[in-house]
Design an enzyme around this catalytic site. Structure first.
Site, PDB file in Angstrom:
ATOM      1  N   ARG A 197     -12.702  12.467  17.488  1.00 40.60           N
ATOM      2  CA  ARG A 197     -11.464  12.115  16.784  1.00 40.60           C
ATOM      3  C   ARG A 197     -11.694  10.862  15.953  1.00 40.60           C
ATOM      4  O   ARG A 197     -12.137   9.829  16.482  1.00 40.60           O
ATOM      5  CB  ARG A 197     -10.319  11.872  17.781  1.00 40.60           C
ATOM      6  CG  ARG A 197      -9.948  13.064  18.649  1.00 40.60           C
ATOM      7  CD  ARG A 197      -9.432  14.227  17.847  1.00 40.60           C
ATOM      8  NE  ARG A 197      -8.992  15.336  18.699  1.00 40.60           N
ATOM      9  CZ  ARG A 197      -8.861  16.590  18.245  1.00 40.60           C
ATOM     10  NH1 ARG A 197      -9.162  16.904  16.993  1.00 40.60           N
ATOM     11  NH2 ARG A 197      -8.446  17.545  19.053  1.00 40.60           N
TER      12      ARG A 197
ATOM     13  N   ARG B 171      -1.457   1.052  -6.655  1.00 46.36           N
ATOM     14  CA  ARG B 171      -2.019   1.508  -5.389  1.00 46.36           C
ATOM     15  C   ARG B 171      -3.427   2.012  -5.631  1.00 46.36           C
ATOM     16  O   ARG B 171      -3.617   3.109  -6.176  1.00 46.36           O
ATOM     17  CB  ARG B 171      -1.128   2.615  -4.812  1.00 46.36           C
ATOM     18  CG  ARG B 171       0.245   2.111  -4.373  1.00 46.36           C
ATOM     19  CD  ARG B 171       0.140   0.964  -3.390  1.00 46.36           C
ATOM     20  NE  ARG B 171       1.338   0.825  -2.556  1.00 46.36           N
ATOM     21  CZ  ARG B 171       1.416  -0.035  -1.541  1.00 46.36           C
ATOM     22  NH1 ARG B 171       0.411  -0.828  -1.247  1.00 46.36           N
ATOM     23  NH2 ARG B 171       2.526  -0.111  -0.827  1.00 46.36           N
TER      24      ARG B 171
ATOM     25  N   GLY C 193      -2.038  12.192  12.794  1.00 48.11           N
ATOM     26  CA  GLY C 193      -3.276  12.920  13.029  1.00 48.11           C
ATOM     27  C   GLY C 193      -4.506  12.025  13.015  1.00 48.11           C
ATOM     28  O   GLY C 193      -5.486  12.305  13.714  1.00 48.11           O
TER      29      GLY C 193
ATOM     30  N   GLU D 207      -0.578   3.839  12.382  1.00 51.15           N
ATOM     31  CA  GLU D 207       0.384   3.034  11.623  1.00 51.15           C
ATOM     32  C   GLU D 207       1.819   3.471  11.909  1.00 51.15           C
ATOM     33  O   GLU D 207       2.177   4.627  11.683  1.00 51.15           O
ATOM     34  CB  GLU D 207       0.125   3.154  10.114  1.00 51.15           C
ATOM     35  CG  GLU D 207       1.082   2.295   9.300  1.00 51.15           C
ATOM     36  CD  GLU D 207       1.007   2.555   7.797  1.00 51.15           C
ATOM     37  OE1 GLU D 207       1.336   1.640   7.038  1.00 51.15           O
ATOM     38  OE2 GLU D 207       0.630   3.671   7.374  1.00 51.15           O
TER      39      GLU D 207
ATOM     40  N   GLU E  34      -2.064 -13.449  -2.006  1.00 54.67           N
ATOM     41  CA  GLU E  34      -2.855 -13.795  -3.192  1.00 54.67           C
ATOM     42  C   GLU E  34      -3.407 -12.575  -3.937  1.00 54.67           C
ATOM     43  O   GLU E  34      -3.721 -12.661  -5.108  1.00 54.67           O
ATOM     44  CB  GLU E  34      -3.994 -14.757  -2.818  1.00 54.67           C
ATOM     45  CG  GLU E  34      -4.987 -14.144  -1.835  1.00 54.67           C
ATOM     46  CD  GLU E  34      -6.114 -15.099  -1.452  1.00 54.67           C
ATOM     47  OE1 GLU E  34      -6.031 -16.280  -1.816  1.00 54.67           O
ATOM     48  OE2 GLU E  34      -7.070 -14.628  -0.808  1.00 54.67           O
TER      49      GLU E  34
END
Lengths: 182, 182
Positions: free
Chosen positions: B38, B65, B116, B120, B141
């Site tokens: 895993r 992002r 999975g 988080e 920063e």
């Protein structure tokens, strides 16, 4: 709107290539000219299916999630195979995990699960046209799930208990609450 | 319900320790006695804030992002500092990213973003009691964000354009649609 605050890649270091995720470390130039590092998980993306039976039950699967060391109740879901269209994945995962199939999948939305560090994109489908299949299909060899059929009220209770506790399934509950204007 | 299909850890290999995420590889015993591996991301968890102004605008921030190589419009959010209570994180991130503060944060829900492979956990708060602060606080920063105030209709349009496209923000839009019984 454009790609505000774009960060240019100076160098990429591949850290790990796994079965499900890859990890890379990018050195980038920030908008202020400084440099920084970004930790990036590459993931194939996946699907989740909001599936409602003729008896107004919602299909869920209970499964053990090793990162949390506990089992959760989630909507049926799975990863995209290479070059697979999300709708094909959705039908396959529905069949494998629940023993139902459908000819009508409606795309509800899609979202990045955690855009700060991962590129995983989930497509969420809805169906209330379910047909039982005769023979249950095989799961992946390291996959163990159990079908759970719940009313919306039962699912809401599991959400309060944190047994339903992942983004796609919490989203699904709120979507159904809104759909039914509860 | 118990921890159905529990997977016992045989061995853990630490692969990477980063600023934001750690990666470990666990060898586990499956319910059928076989072994498997895993891939597990450890993340400190975070918060997202659904914040509505007196003028019925919702607060968002636009930011780049790197995992997606594009900018998204998201609800204000941020990571937990060690031992920090999520409500403290929420107030701090609201102040840093938007220039507003509040004395009233209501916990809406919480969810694992991608159970999975990652641990988080995001806590989602709601407030419609916003007070502008005089001096905007410093961001991290390597953090560059721009405040965007939108009506629900404007946000729905950005969701259709996939400019709003992450789990917590798509959840927030659906939550507000439901709250307002649209």
């Amino acid at each position: 709107m454009t790609n505000k605050f774009e960060e240019k890649t100076i160098a990429t270091t591949q850290i790990f290539n796994g079965k499900i995720i890859n990890l890379q470390l990018d050195e980038v130039t920030l908008p202020n000219g400084e440099t920084s590092k970004r930790e990036i998980i590459r993931h194939p993306g996946g699907v989740g299916i909001i599936a409602v039976t003729d008896e107004n039950k919602i299909l869920f699967v209970e499964q053990y999630r090793k990162p949390l060391d506990k089992s959760l109740v989630e909507i049926p879901a799975g990863k995209l195979e290479p070059d697979e269209k999300p709708e094909v994945t959705a039908k396959r995962e529905l069949e494998e995990e629940t023993g139902y199939t459908t000819d009508k999948l409606e795309l509800v939305t899609s979202f990045y699960t955690s855009p700060g560090f991962a590129d995983e994109l989930l497509y969420i489908y809805y169906t209330d046209k379910l047909v039982p299949i005769k023979e249950k299909m095989a799961l992946d060899e390291d996959e163990f799930v159990e079908l759970v059929e719940l009313t919306l009220e039962e699912a809401e209770a599991l959400m309060i208990e944190n047994k339903i506790h992942d983004a796609k399934t919490v989203y699904a509950i709120t979507y159904l609450q809104h759909l039914l204007k509860k």
